[in-house]
Design a protein around this motif. Structure first.
Motif, PDB file in Angstrom:
ATOM      1  N   ARG A  57      -4.513 -14.541 -30.293  1.00  0.00           N
ATOM      2  CA  ARG A  57      -3.947 -13.630 -29.280  1.00  0.00           C
ATOM      3  C   ARG A  57      -2.600 -14.120 -28.736  1.00  0.00           C
ATOM      4  N   ARG A  58      -1.941 -15.007 -29.492  1.00  0.00           N
ATOM      5  CA  ARG A  58      -0.615 -15.463 -29.101  1.00  0.00           C
ATOM      6  C   ARG A  58       0.400 -14.370 -29.429  1.00  0.00           C
ATOM      7  N   TRP A  59       1.561 -14.405 -28.764  1.00  0.00           N
ATOM      8  CA  TRP A  59       2.634 -13.458 -29.047  1.00  0.00           C
ATOM      9  C   TRP A  59       3.384 -13.910 -30.295  1.00  0.00           C
ATOM     10  N   VAL A  60       3.541 -12.991 -31.247  1.00  0.00           N
ATOM     11  CA  VAL A  60       4.189 -13.256 -32.527  1.00  0.00           C
ATOM     12  C   VAL A  60       5.017 -12.032 -32.928  1.00  0.00           C
ATOM     13  N   ILE A  61       5.721 -12.144 -34.041  1.00  0.00           N
ATOM     14  CA  ILE A  61       6.361 -10.983 -34.654  1.00  0.00           C
ATOM     15  C   ILE A  61       5.579 -10.660 -35.928  1.00  0.00           C
ATOM     16  N   PRO A  62       5.638  -9.413 -36.400  1.00  0.00           N
ATOM     17  CA  PRO A  62       4.893  -9.049 -37.619  1.00  0.00           C
ATOM     18  C   PRO A  62       5.381  -9.844 -38.822  1.00  0.00           C
ATOM     19  N   LYS A  63       4.437 -10.418 -39.566  1.00  0.00           N
ATOM     20  CA  LYS A  63       4.804 -11.231 -40.735  1.00  0.00           C
ATOM     21  C   LYS A  63       3.649 -11.257 -41.708  1.00  0.00           C
ATOM     22  N   GLY A  64       3.960 -11.644 -42.944  1.00  0.00           N
ATOM     23  CA  GLY A  64       2.894 -11.738 -43.924  1.00  0.00           C
ATOM     24  C   GLY A  64       3.342 -12.418 -45.198  1.00  0.00           C
ATOM     25  N   TRP A  65       2.358 -12.658 -46.060  1.00  0.00           N
ATOM     26  CA  TRP A  65       2.589 -13.273 -47.359  1.00  0.00           C
ATOM     27  C   TRP A  65       3.327 -12.301 -48.275  1.00  0.00           C
ATOM     28  N   PRO A  66       3.988 -12.808 -49.307  1.00  0.00           N
ATOM     29  CA  PRO A  66       4.683 -11.925 -50.249  1.00  0.00           C
ATOM     30  C   PRO A  66       3.742 -10.856 -50.820  1.00  0.00           C
ATOM     31  N   ILE A  67       4.296  -9.677 -51.037  1.00  0.00           N
ATOM     32  CA  ILE A  67       3.551  -8.567 -51.631  1.00  0.00           C
ATOM     33  C   ILE A  67       4.122  -8.340 -53.030  1.00  0.00           C
ATOM     34  N   LYS A  68       3.252  -8.376 -54.013  1.00  0.00           N
ATOM     35  CA  LYS A  68       3.675  -8.216 -55.402  1.00  0.00           C
ATOM     36  C   LYS A  68       4.479  -6.924 -55.563  1.00  0.00           C
ATOM     37  N   GLY A  69       5.641  -7.050 -56.196  1.00  0.00           N
ATOM     38  CA  GLY A  69       6.498  -5.900 -56.452  1.00  0.00           C
ATOM     39  C   GLY A  69       7.467  -5.570 -55.330  1.00  0.00           C
ATOM     40  N   LEU A  70       7.372  -6.281 -54.197  1.00  0.00           N
ATOM     41  CA  LEU A  70       8.286  -6.029 -53.078  1.00  0.00           C
ATOM     42  C   LEU A  70       9.122  -7.269 -52.803  1.00  0.00           C
ATOM     43  N   LYS A  71      10.405  -7.053 -52.537  1.00  0.00           N
ATOM     44  CA  LYS A  71      11.267  -8.152 -52.113  1.00  0.00           C
ATOM     45  C   LYS A  71      10.958  -8.444 -50.637  1.00  0.00           C
ATOM     46  N   ALA A  72      11.409  -9.592 -50.161  1.00  0.00           N
ATOM     47  CA  ALA A  72      11.077 -10.045 -48.805  1.00  0.00           C
ATOM     48  C   ALA A  72      11.407  -9.026 -47.706  1.00  0.00           C
ATOM     49  N   PRO A  73      12.592  -8.369 -47.713  1.00  0.00           N
ATOM     50  CA  PRO A  73      12.865  -7.401 -46.648  1.00  0.00           C
ATOM     51  C   PRO A  73      11.860  -6.235 -46.626  1.00  0.00           C
ATOM     52  N   LYS A  74      11.459  -5.764 -47.803  1.00  0.00           N
ATOM     53  CA  LYS A  74      10.482  -4.675 -47.884  1.00  0.00           C
ATOM     54  C   LYS A  74       9.098  -5.146 -47.437  1.00  0.00           C
ATOM     55  N   THR A  75       8.772  -6.406 -47.763  1.00  0.00           N
ATOM     56  CA  THR A  75       7.510  -6.983 -47.288  1.00  0.00           C
ATOM     57  C   THR A  75       7.510  -7.019 -45.766  1.00  0.00           C
ATOM     58  N   ALA A  76       8.610  -7.455 -45.166  1.00  0.00           N
ATOM     59  CA  ALA A  76       8.719  -7.511 -43.707  1.00  0.00           C
ATOM     60  C   ALA A  76       8.526  -6.121 -43.098  1.00  0.00           C
ATOM     61  N   ALA A  77       9.144  -5.115 -43.711  1.00  0.00           N
ATOM     62  CA  ALA A  77       9.007  -3.744 -43.211  1.00  0.00           C
ATOM     63  C   ALA A  77       7.566  -3.258 -43.322  1.00  0.00           C
ATOM     64  N   ARG A  78       6.897  -3.589 -44.403  1.00  0.00           N
ATOM     65  CA  ARG A  78       5.493  -3.202 -44.577  1.00  0.00           C
ATOM     66  C   ARG A  78       4.616  -3.854 -43.519  1.00  0.00           C
ATOM     67  N   GLU A  79       4.867  -5.135 -43.250  1.00  0.00           N
ATOM     68  CA  GLU A  79       4.091  -5.840 -42.223  1.00  0.00           C
ATOM     69  C   GLU A  79       4.324  -5.228 -40.845  1.00  0.00           C
ATOM     70  N   ALA A  80       5.559  -4.812 -40.557  1.00  0.00           N
ATOM     71  CA  ALA A  80       5.857  -4.173 -39.274  1.00  0.00           C
ATOM     72  C   ALA A  80       5.061  -2.885 -39.114  1.00  0.00           C
ATOM     73  N   LEU A  81       4.934  -2.125 -40.196  1.00  0.00           N
ATOM     74  CA  LEU A  81       4.168  -0.885 -40.146  1.00  0.00           C
ATOM     75  C   LEU A  81       2.682  -1.170 -39.962  1.00  0.00           C
ATOM     76  N   GLU A  82       2.134  -2.086 -40.769  1.00  0.00           N
ATOM     77  CA  GLU A  82       0.701  -2.379 -40.715  1.00  0.00           C
ATOM     78  C   GLU A  82       0.285  -3.062 -39.414  1.00  0.00           C
ATOM     79  N   GLU A  83       1.076  -4.031 -38.953  1.00  0.00           N
ATOM     80  CA  GLU A  83       0.679  -4.847 -37.803  1.00  0.00           C
ATOM     81  C   GLU A  83       1.149  -4.284 -36.463  1.00  0.00           C
ATOM     82  N   ALA A  84       2.298  -3.582 -36.456  1.00  0.00           N
ATOM     83  CA  ALA A  84       2.867  -3.117 -35.192  1.00  0.00           C
ATOM     84  C   ALA A  84       3.055  -1.606 -35.115  1.00  0.00           C
TER      85      ALA A  84
END
Length: 148
Positions: A43-70
């Motif tokens: 329950r600590r304050w964080v920013i959305p993040k995650g492990w690499p997603i196959k087929g996605l470059k890092a910026p797209k992975t970050a965007a996906r995590e923002a959608l899923e987590e936030a």
């Protein structure tokens, strides 16, 4: 030293990579705000993040995590920096993690999203966000954040 069959507490030597989004917007008065979320377990304050997603470059992975987590969507910009932390894996082992941070200019904020029942969102100033997060390098990135 760990007893036979016991998992050592020391972290793995090589850091694994994650990608994080730093969601941001301007309020009605033009002030910069960033979005923090709570982690699911501590329950600590964080920013959305995650492990690499196959087929996605890092910026797209970050965007996906923002959608899923936030529950936010928007335009991702170039990486602004990195921070490090130790993640406790389900095995109990600590894994060193190197997180690349990508600003995400929020265009859509959903009322319902994948992890809405597991997390709390909080819009705040970058300075206040820096006080709320536990990772010193992330706090430093937040203090210096100035998009556009």
């Amino acid at each position: 030293m760990a007893k036979p069959g016991q998992i050592p507490a020391e972290p793995d030597r090589e850091p694994r990579a994650q990608a994080a989004a730093l969601p941001w917007r301007r309020d009605a008065g033009g002030a910069l705000e960033v979005l923090l979320i709570t982690s699911r377990e501590t329950r600590r304050w964080v920013i959305p993040k995650g492990w690499p997603i196959k087929g996605l470059k890092a910026p797209k992975t970050a965007a996906r995590e923002a959608l899923e987590e936030a529950g936010v969507e928007g335009a991702v910009a170039k990486k602004i920096g990195v921070y490090h932390y130790d993640k406790r894996l389900s095995s109990g082992r600590l894994q060193k993690v190197r997180v690349g941070v990508y600003p995400l200019k929020v265009e859509t904020e959903r009322e319902n999203w994948d992890e809405a029942h597991q997390r709390v969102r909080r819009w705040t100033s970058p300075q206040e966000a820096a006080e709320l997060v536990h990772e010193p390098e992330l706090a430093e990135l937040l203090r210096g954040f100035a998009p556009e």
